[in-house]
Design a protein around this motif. Structure first.
Motif, PDB file in Angstrom:
ATOM      1  N   THR A  16     -15.574  20.324 -26.424  1.00  0.00           N
ATOM      2  CA  THR A  16     -16.325  21.410 -25.665  1.00  0.00           C
ATOM      3  C   THR A  16     -15.271  22.674 -25.230  1.00  0.00           C
ATOM      4  O   THR A  16     -15.908  23.888 -25.102  1.00  0.00           O
ATOM      5  CB  THR A  16     -17.313  20.945 -24.386  1.00  0.00           C
ATOM      6  OG1 THR A  16     -16.292  20.631 -23.643  1.00  0.00           O
ATOM      7  CG2 THR A  16     -18.171  20.164 -25.063  1.00  0.00           C
ATOM      8  N   ARG A  19      -7.730  23.542 -24.113  1.00  0.00           N
ATOM      9  CA  ARG A  19      -6.871  23.803 -23.208  1.00  0.00           C
ATOM     10  C   ARG A  19      -5.548  23.917 -23.560  1.00  0.00           C
ATOM     11  O   ARG A  19      -5.071  23.497 -24.442  1.00  0.00           O
ATOM     12  CB  ARG A  19      -6.785  22.822 -22.228  1.00  0.00           C
ATOM     13  CG  ARG A  19      -7.957  22.492 -21.303  1.00  0.00           C
ATOM     14  CD  ARG A  19      -7.631  21.238 -20.766  1.00  0.00           C
ATOM     15  NE  ARG A  19      -8.585  20.580 -19.468  1.00  0.00           N
ATOM     16  CZ  ARG A  19      -9.798  20.109 -19.804  1.00  0.00           C
ATOM     17  NH1 ARG A  19     -10.124  19.739 -21.039  1.00  0.00           N
ATOM     18  NH2 ARG A  19     -10.559  19.601 -19.021  1.00  0.00           N
ATOM     19  N   THR A 268     -16.534  14.690 -22.463  1.00  0.00           N
ATOM     20  CA  THR A 268     -17.787  14.770 -23.394  1.00  0.00           C
ATOM     21  C   THR A 268     -18.601  13.575 -23.555  1.00  0.00           C
ATOM     22  O   THR A 268     -19.535  13.271 -23.195  1.00  0.00           O
ATOM     23  CB  THR A 268     -17.729  15.585 -24.882  1.00  0.00           C
ATOM     24  OG1 THR A 268     -17.051  16.862 -24.473  1.00  0.00           O
ATOM     25  CG2 THR A 268     -18.948  15.753 -25.259  1.00  0.00           C
TER      26      THR A 268
HETATM   27  N1  LIG Z   1     -17.641  17.299 -10.731  1.00  0.00           N
HETATM   28  C1  LIG Z   1     -18.140  17.008 -12.097  1.00  0.00           C
HETATM   29  N2  LIG Z   1     -19.017  15.689 -11.862  1.00  0.00           N
HETATM   30  C2  LIG Z   1     -19.492  15.397 -13.059  1.00  0.00           C
HETATM   31  N3  LIG Z   1     -19.020  15.828 -14.314  1.00  0.00           N
HETATM   32  C3  LIG Z   1     -18.290  16.665 -14.650  1.00  0.00           C
HETATM   33  C4  LIG Z   1     -17.483  17.202 -13.405  1.00  0.00           C
HETATM   34  N4  LIG Z   1     -16.733  18.102 -13.676  1.00  0.00           N
HETATM   35  C5  LIG Z   1     -16.677  18.269 -15.263  1.00  0.00           C
HETATM   36  N5  LIG Z   1     -17.592  17.351 -15.492  1.00  0.00           N
HETATM   37  C6  LIG Z   1     -17.981  17.278 -17.086  1.00  0.00           C
HETATM   38  O1  LIG Z   1     -16.961  16.751 -17.544  1.00  0.00           O
HETATM   39  C7  LIG Z   1     -16.668  17.369 -19.055  1.00  0.00           C
HETATM   40  C8  LIG Z   1     -15.562  18.116 -18.951  1.00  0.00           C
HETATM   41  O2  LIG Z   1     -14.613  17.311 -19.268  1.00  0.00           O
HETATM   42  P1  LIG Z   1     -13.403  17.379 -20.284  1.00  0.00           P
HETATM   43  O3  LIG Z   1     -12.475  16.194 -19.913  1.00  0.00           O
HETATM   44  O4  LIG Z   1     -12.899  18.734 -19.932  1.00  0.00           O
HETATM   45  O5  LIG Z   1     -14.078  17.151 -21.686  1.00  0.00           O
HETATM   46  P2  LIG Z   1     -13.752  17.418 -23.156  1.00  0.00           P
HETATM   47  O6  LIG Z   1     -12.312  17.227 -23.255  1.00  0.00           O
HETATM   48  O7  LIG Z   1     -14.572  16.517 -23.833  1.00  0.00           O
HETATM   49  O8  LIG Z   1     -14.059  18.952 -23.175  1.00  0.00           O
HETATM   50  C9  LIG Z   1     -18.108  18.142 -19.178  1.00  0.00           C
HETATM   51  O9  LIG Z   1     -19.044  17.525 -19.978  1.00  0.00           O
HETATM   52  C10 LIG Z   1     -18.557  18.283 -17.608  1.00  0.00           C
HETATM   53  O10 LIG Z   1     -20.025  18.332 -17.593  1.00  0.00           O
END
Ligand SMILES: Nc1ncnc2c1ncn2[C@@H]1O[C@H](COP(=O)(O)OP(=O)(O)O)[C@@H](O)[C@H]1O
Ligand SMILES: O=P(O)(O)OC[C@H](O)CO
Length: 501
Positions: A16, A19, A268
């Motif tokens: 999504t 970074r 995700t």
């Molecule tokens: N404090 C939180 N509580 C619950 N879910 C969270 C929180 N912070 C982020 N998320 C969830 O974590 C996910 C983002 O994590 P990330 O490791 O960045 O994912 P990715 O690498 O798959 O894009 C998102 O789906 C978001 O909804």
């Protein structure tokens, strides 16, 4: 005088968001940038990304991270790339233009093709050679779909006019100005066309899926020379020295170098990966056998459990239902849920992954009453992730204990682990401690370590492992009776959701 090259840049190209993180010589974050990009859902169960959106987010986050670190690109000694895995891009070798949107790992469009292959009795062949399961999750049948459904694609691929890549390969191609067409062993191990025992593309499987070998990249170790960025992009040529799929990079970032160590990443999706050492353990419980990393020609294997929806359920609460404005609010909302209500969400939005592998099931909620409100929905969405982890760990423990007789240790990371409520519920439901590290950007750290160790900047594996530090341990607090009842409720909910129920 030339600037000292003490920095390392990690690119973490996730499902999504993208970074870019600049680490200094002491492994500390010196600059950070993150950008979300559009998710495209053309039909039920289909998920695509525009590769140009991914490419722009990579360029822009790199530039912003360098700026935030207040350094010049010339001070970066090496780049490490980590990426969402299995996602397929096919592009024109001449122009570099993709012939179609990227088909994302979550996409189920090739479910029918997988069924047809199973009906031809070919599943065993795929499982034994790739360690994977015949499921639309993996790249092979997605690539085959593209070759069959984009006009003229197969003929062009046969003539050598098209390139296939997972996201790492596509980015390296672009970053090096089309000079490098490469991937690493971990990304290759997710394609369903790579023989993980022999470490090569598998001719038999390529023939079955009608994929021409000429469109495949060269497969390298995770720490290797992957090419050099074009000077025009960032103002300096920077060598790309590390590549690993994001879940494998997290294994490295969490320093799970010893057999028996497990990390579980909550982005995700959720992916639990258990290091099994140089030994390939074949799961009897529908987990995947995959490559954890390949360094200096030595392949280290892993058992993996993959859950398709973890943070994506939180995004659904935020964007789909509007129950919260920010993902971080779900924990405080869940804390207000009525414990007497037994509400279960089975988030099979794109089918169920391990250990069920049911591409056709779709999400369901159970136990709703007139009193069910946003708090119960939030609790059910967060708990679903914990229940699914429990299912994975149960399967993993069975496979690993029978292979080694030893126990496992769990380390967690990813965006969702910021939620204390979820981590406590996880410890409660798996009935074991959960260790959250001080550095939550473990995926990027793993990619950075691969590149930095190759550049001779950061310490070796053993010394690096000693730098891992725990921020907090969550101990199980739930009574055995409650846990048992909740687990039974979850199992019933899953049983009713499976497509053949
Ligand atoms: N404090 C939180 N509580 C619950 N879910 C969270 C929180 N912070 C982020 N998320 C969830 O974590 C996910 C983002 O994590 P990330 O490791 O960045 O994912 P990715 O690498 O798959 O894009 C998102 O789906 C978001 O909804
Ligand atoms: O983008 P993430 O972090 O959810 O990871 C995606 C996985 O690599 C898919 O297998």
């Amino acid at each position: 005088m030339a600037a000292a090259k003490g920095y390392v840049l990690a690119i973490d190209q996730g499902t999504t968001s993208t970074r870019a993180i600049v680490f200094d010589k002491d492994m500390k974050i010196a600059g950070f940038a993150q950008e979300e990009f559009p998710q495209i859902f053309p039909k039920s169960g289909w998920v695509e990304h525009d590769p140009e959106d991914i490419w722009s987010s990579v360029l822009s986050t790199i530039r912003k991270a360098i700026k935030a670190a207040k350094i010049a690109a010339g001070e970066i000694a090496a780049i490490g790339i980590t990426n969402q895995r299995e996602t397929v891009v096919v592009w024109d070798r001449e122009t570099g233009k993709p012939i179609h949107n990227a088909i994302v790992w979550q996409d189920r469009r090739s479910a029918n093709d997988c069924e047809k292959l199973k009906a031809r009795g070919l599943e065993k062949k795929f499982v034994s050679r790739t360690g994977l399961i015949l499921d639309p999750y993996f790249s092979g049948t997605k690539l085959s779909w593209l070759l069959s459904n984009v006009k003229g694609a197969r003929a062009r691929a046969e003539k050598g006019e098209l390139c296939f890549g997972t996201i790492d390969t596509f980015l390296i191609w672009r970053l090096t100005g089309a000079k490098s067409f490469v991937t690493d062993a971990t990304n290759a191990s997710r394609t369903l066309i790579y023989n993980i025992g022999e470490n090569r593309w598998d001719k038999t499987l390529l023939d079955i899926l009608k994929i021409p070998a000429v469109m495949l990249p060269e497969v390298k170790d995770c720490a290797a020379d992957f090419g050099v960025t074009e000077e025009g992009l960032f103002g300096a040529e920077i060598p790309i020295l590390g590549v690993a799929g994001d879940q494998q990079a997290a294994v490295i970032g969490q320093a799970c170098f010893e057999p028996g160590m497990v990390k579980s990443t909550y982005g995700t999706g959720c992916f639990a990966v258990l290091n099994t050492g140089a030994k390939m353990v074949r799961s009897k419980n529908r987990l995947l056998t995959t490559i954890a990393y390949r360094l200096d020609g030595e392949t280290i294997y892993a058992l993996e459990g993959s859950i398709f929806i973890a943070g994506a359920a939180v995004q659904w609460l935020r964007d789909g239902l509007g129950v919260v404005e920010k993902a971080s609010q779900t924990g405080e909302l869940a804390a207000k849920a009525d414990p007497q209500q037994e509400v279960y969400l089975v988030p099979a939005f794109t089918g169920l992954g391990a250990p069920h592998w049911d591409a056709e099931s779709r999400g369901a909620m159970y136990g709703l009453t007139r009193n069910t409100g946003p708090a119960e929905l939030a609790a059910a969405a967060l708990e679903a992730v914990c229940f699914q982890t429990r299912d994975l760990l149960d399967a993993m423990h069975k496979d690993w204990r029978s292979a080694s007789g030893e126990d496992t240790v769990l380390r967690v990371d990813g965006g969702m682990v910021a939620s204390d409520w979820t981590m406590q519920r996880l410890a409660d439901l798996i009935d074991a401690p959960v260790d959250r590290p001080t550095i939550l950007e473990t995926t990027a750290l793993g990619a950075a370590w691969l590149a930095a160790s190759r550049a001779g900047l950061w310490p070796d594996r053993k010394t690096f492992a000693k730098t891992w530090a725990r921020e907090r341990r969550f101990e199980p607090e739930m009574s055995a009776k409650t846990r048992k009842a909740r687990l039974k409720g979850w199992k019933d909910a899953v049983r009713r959701t499976l497509s053949d129920s």
